[in-house]
Design a protein around this motif. Structure first.
Motif, PDB file in Angstrom:
ATOM      1  N   GLN A  31       0.840  -1.202   0.000  1.00  0.00           N
ATOM      2  CA  GLN A  31       0.000   0.000   0.000  1.00  0.00           C
ATOM      3  C   GLN A  31       0.872   1.248   0.000  1.00  0.00           C
ATOM      4  N   SER A  34       1.900   2.707  -3.441  1.00  0.00           N
ATOM      5  CA  SER A  34       0.921   3.340  -4.310  1.00  0.00           C
ATOM      6  C   SER A  34       0.292   4.597  -3.724  1.00  0.00           C
ATOM      7  N   LYS A  35       0.411   4.768  -2.433  1.00  0.00           N
ATOM      8  CA  LYS A  35      -0.174   5.941  -1.779  1.00  0.00           C
ATOM      9  C   LYS A  35       0.796   6.503  -0.747  1.00  0.00           C
ATOM     10  N   SER A  77       5.559   8.060   1.831  1.00  0.00           N
ATOM     11  CA  SER A  77       4.738   6.859   1.894  1.00  0.00           C
ATOM     12  C   SER A  77       5.256   5.877   2.932  1.00  0.00           C
ATOM     13  N   TYR A 118       3.919  17.142  -6.186  1.00  0.00           N
ATOM     14  CA  TYR A 118       2.901  16.741  -5.214  1.00  0.00           C
ATOM     15  C   TYR A 118       2.171  17.921  -4.575  1.00  0.00           C
ATOM     16  N   GLU A 173      -4.000  11.938   2.297  1.00  0.00           N
ATOM     17  CA  GLU A 173      -3.434  10.795   1.593  1.00  0.00           C
ATOM     18  C   GLU A 173      -3.706  10.979   0.102  1.00  0.00           C
ATOM     19  N   ILE A 174      -2.663  10.730  -0.712  1.00  0.00           N
ATOM     20  CA  ILE A 174      -2.810  10.846  -2.162  1.00  0.00           C
ATOM     21  C   ILE A 174      -2.112   9.671  -2.834  1.00  0.00           C
ATOM     22  N   THR A 175      -2.446   9.463  -4.094  1.00  0.00           N
ATOM     23  CA  THR A 175      -1.743   8.473  -4.907  1.00  0.00           C
ATOM     24  C   THR A 175      -0.335   9.007  -5.149  1.00  0.00           C
ATOM     25  N   THR A 176       0.649   8.134  -5.093  1.00  0.00           N
ATOM     26  CA  THR A 176       2.028   8.558  -5.321  1.00  0.00           C
ATOM     27  C   THR A 176       2.137   9.169  -6.723  1.00  0.00           C
TER      28      THR A 176
END
Length: 183
Positions: A31, A34-35, A77, A118, A173-176
Motif C-alpha cells: 500500500q 501506491s499511496k 509513503s 505533489y 493521503e494521495i496516490t504517489t
C-alpha cells in the motif's frame, strides 16, 4: 506576526505529529508504494550541527540560541518526515550578521514549500523562506514559526498550512505522483 499558541494547542500539535508518524510507519509495503501523504515535515539542527534531523516531537519544544528550525512540505509513503529541506541548516549563513543579546535568542528558520509534483492541484509552490529570528528566551519552535508566517492548524494541532499553503487540505493521503515512483 506573532502567533502564540496555548499549551493545550501545542500539546495537540505534538500528539498529532506522533499519531501521523505511527500511522505512516504501520502501512503495508504494497500500500505504501501506491499511496502516501503530503504534509508539513518538521526538522531541527542543533547549535553547531550542519545536518537536519527529523523532529518527532512537534514544534512545542524549547530550542537553543544557535539552532536552525526547518519546515518542508513533503510527500511520504513510509517515513515521517522523509524529505528534509534542501537548504543547509547553517546558522552562520542564516544568522551570522545578527548580534547576540542576553535577553533573546537567535534561531535560523528555513521553510521550503516542496515540489510541484505533489503540490495540491491548482496551487503554486512558493519560494523558500530563510530568516534569522530573534525571539524571547522562552520561545518554542511554534513561536519562531509564527513570528515569520501565518500558521494554520487542525483542531488536533497538526500543522496544516504555512503562509496559506496548502490553502485548505491538511495531511491528506494521495496516490504517489508518477514522477516519484521508482522505475
Amino acid at each position: 506576526m506573532n502567533a502564540r499558541l496555548t499549551t493545550s494547542t501545542t500539546q495537540k500539535i505534538a500528539l498529532a505529529i506522533i499519531l501521523i508518524s505511527s500511522q505512516l510507519v504501520a502501512l503495508p509495503s504494497s500500500q505504501a508504494a501506491s499511496k502516501g501523504w503530503r504534509y508539513w515535515g518538521y526538522f531541527q539542527s542543533a547549535p553547531g550541527s550542519t545536518t537536519w534531523k527529523a523532529a518527532m516531537t512537534g514544534p512545542t519544544v524549547d530550542i537553543e540560541d544557535g539552532a536552525v528550525e526547518g519546515w518542508s512540505f513533503v510527500f511520504s509513503s513510509d517515513d515521517v518526515p522523509s524529505v528534509a529541506p534542501k537548504t543547509k541548516p547553517s546558522f552562520a549563513s542564516i544568522c551570522g550578521k545578527t548580534k547576540s543579546d542576553p535577553d533573546t535568542k537567535r534561531i535560523g528558520l528555513v521553510i521550503e514549500f516542496g515540489s510541484a509534483a505533489y503540490a495540491p492541484k491548482g496551487e503554486k509552490v512558493q519560494k523558500t523562506i530563510v530568516r534569522c529570528v530573534t525571539t524571547a528566551k522562552g520561545s518554542q519552535g511554534i513561536d519562531v514559526l509564527g513570528q515569520v508566517i501565518k500558521v494554520r492548524s487542525a483542531s488536533s494541532g497538526l500543522i496544516c498550512g504555512l503562509n496559506g499553503f496548502p490553502k485548505k487540505e491538511c495531511g491528506v493521503e494521495i496516490t504517489t505522483p508518477a514522477s516519484l515512483l521508482k522505475k
